[in-house]
Motif scaffolding. Structure first.
Motif, short mmCIF file in Angstrom:
data_model
loop_
_atom_site.label_atom_id
_atom_site.label_comp_id
_atom_site.label_asym_id
_atom_site.label_seq_id
_atom_site.Cartn_x
_atom_site.Cartn_y
_atom_site.Cartn_z
N LEU A 42 0.83 -1.20 0.00
CA LEU A 42 0.00 0.00 0.00
C LEU A 42 0.87 1.26 0.00
CD1 LEU A 42 -2.85 1.20 0.12
CD2 LEU A 42 -2.66 1.14 2.61
N GLN A 43 1.92 1.26 0.82
CA GLN A 43 2.82 2.41 0.86
C GLN A 43 3.52 2.59 -0.49
OE1 GLN A 43 6.09 1.98 3.56
NE2 GLN A 43 6.62 4.15 3.46
N ALA A 44 4.01 1.51 -1.07
CA ALA A 44 4.69 1.61 -2.37
C ALA A 44 3.72 2.08 -3.45
CB ALA A 44 5.30 0.26 -2.74
N LEU A 45 2.48 1.59 -3.42
CA LEU A 45 1.49 2.01 -4.41
C LEU A 45 1.20 3.50 -4.31
CD1 LEU A 45 -0.51 1.13 -6.63
CD2 LEU A 45 -2.19 0.79 -4.82
N LEU A 46 1.01 3.99 -3.08
CA LEU A 46 0.74 5.41 -2.89
C LEU A 46 1.91 6.27 -3.34
CD1 LEU A 46 -1.12 5.34 0.54
CD2 LEU A 46 -2.10 5.65 -1.73
N MET A 47 3.13 5.79 -3.13
CA MET A 47 4.31 6.54 -3.58
C MET A 47 4.45 6.52 -5.10
SD MET A 47 7.10 5.68 -0.66
CE MET A 47 8.33 6.70 -1.43
N HIS A 48 4.14 5.37 -5.71
CA HIS A 48 4.23 5.27 -7.16
C HIS A 48 3.15 6.10 -7.86
CE1 HIS A 48 7.01 1.96 -6.54
NE2 HIS A 48 7.27 1.98 -7.85
N LEU A 49 2.10 6.43 -7.15
CA LEU A 49 1.01 7.22 -7.74
C LEU A 49 1.21 8.73 -7.57
CD1 LEU A 49 -2.10 5.06 -6.82
CD2 LEU A 49 -1.10 5.41 -9.09
N ILE A 50 2.32 9.17 -6.97
CA ILE A 50 2.56 10.60 -6.78
C ILE A 50 2.51 11.37 -8.11
CG2 ILE A 50 4.30 12.31 -6.08
CD1 ILE A 50 4.92 10.46 -3.70
N PRO A 51 3.13 10.88 -9.19
CA PRO A 51 3.00 11.62 -10.46
C PRO A 51 1.54 11.75 -10.93
CG PRO A 51 4.79 10.04 -10.61
CD PRO A 51 4.07 9.77 -9.32
N VAL A 52 0.73 10.75 -10.64
CA VAL A 52 -0.69 10.81 -11.03
C VAL A 52 -1.40 11.88 -10.21
CG1 VAL A 52 -2.83 9.50 -11.20
CG2 VAL A 52 -0.65 8.40 -11.73
N TYR A 53 -1.06 11.97 -8.92
CA TYR A 53 -1.66 13.02 -8.10
C TYR A 53 -1.31 14.39 -8.66
CZ TYR A 53 -1.70 9.16 -4.70
OH TYR A 53 -1.85 7.95 -4.08
N ILE A 54 -0.06 14.57 -9.06
CA ILE A 54 0.38 15.85 -9.63
C ILE A 54 -0.37 16.14 -10.93
CG2 ILE A 54 2.36 17.07 -10.62
CD1 ILE A 54 4.10 15.50 -8.57
N LEU A 55 -0.53 15.12 -11.77
CA LEU A 55 -1.27 15.30 -13.01
C LEU A 55 -2.72 15.68 -12.74
CD1 LEU A 55 0.01 12.36 -15.22
CD2 LEU A 55 0.29 14.79 -15.67
N LEU A 56 -3.34 15.04 -11.76
CA LEU A 56 -4.74 15.34 -11.46
C LEU A 56 -4.91 16.73 -10.87
CD1 LEU A 56 -5.97 11.89 -10.10
CD2 LEU A 56 -6.44 12.93 -12.33
N ILE A 57 -3.94 17.19 -10.09
CA ILE A 57 -3.98 18.55 -9.57
C ILE A 57 -3.84 19.54 -10.73
CG2 ILE A 57 -2.71 20.25 -8.19
CD1 ILE A 57 -2.14 17.91 -6.21
#
Length: 121
Positions: A42-57
């Motif tokens: 779960l921690q690795a998944l959330l970290m790997h999704l950081i670029p997606v969070y930036i894109l969504l912002i």
């Protein structure tokens, strides 16, 4: 400019931005085969999704202010090229970098066109 074209230019960057975020999120799925356990995965998944969070912002900002979306997506493409560039031949870098670098440039152009086609109030 026709109303249909204006509507297409309004929705194209928004829909393609969502699709690009989904495409980038696929790369986060590699954490499931690493054997980290539930919390580690779960921690690795959330970290790997950081670029997606930036894109969504960036997409949320661009949804309201197209000119800002154009700047943010162009900045995302440039930042990716700068951080992922390897020493060596330019052609070998561009072969594997274009699927991530070109879509945000296209999105930046579409947001810019969407902004420029708004009727002046």
């Amino acid at each position: 400019m026709s109303d249909t074209t204006r509507r297409l230019l309004y929705w194209a960057p928004r829909v393609l931005g969502i699709l690009f975020a989904l495409f980038v999120s696929i790369f986060a799925l590699d954490v499931f085969g690493q054997g980290y356990g539930f919390w580690g995965t779960l921690q690795a998944l959330l970290m790997h999704l950081i670029p997606v969070y930036i894109l969504l912002i960036a997409l949320a900002i661009g949804w309201r202010w197209e000119w800002a979306g154009a700047l943010l997506f162009a900045g995302f493409a440039v930042a990716y090229l700068v951080t992922a560039w390897n020493p060596g031949p330019i052609a070998s870098n561009l072969v594997w970098m274009w699927p991530i670098a070109v879509p945000p440039l296209i999105l930046a152009l579409l947001f810019l066109l969407s902004w420029r086609t708004h009727p002046q109030t």
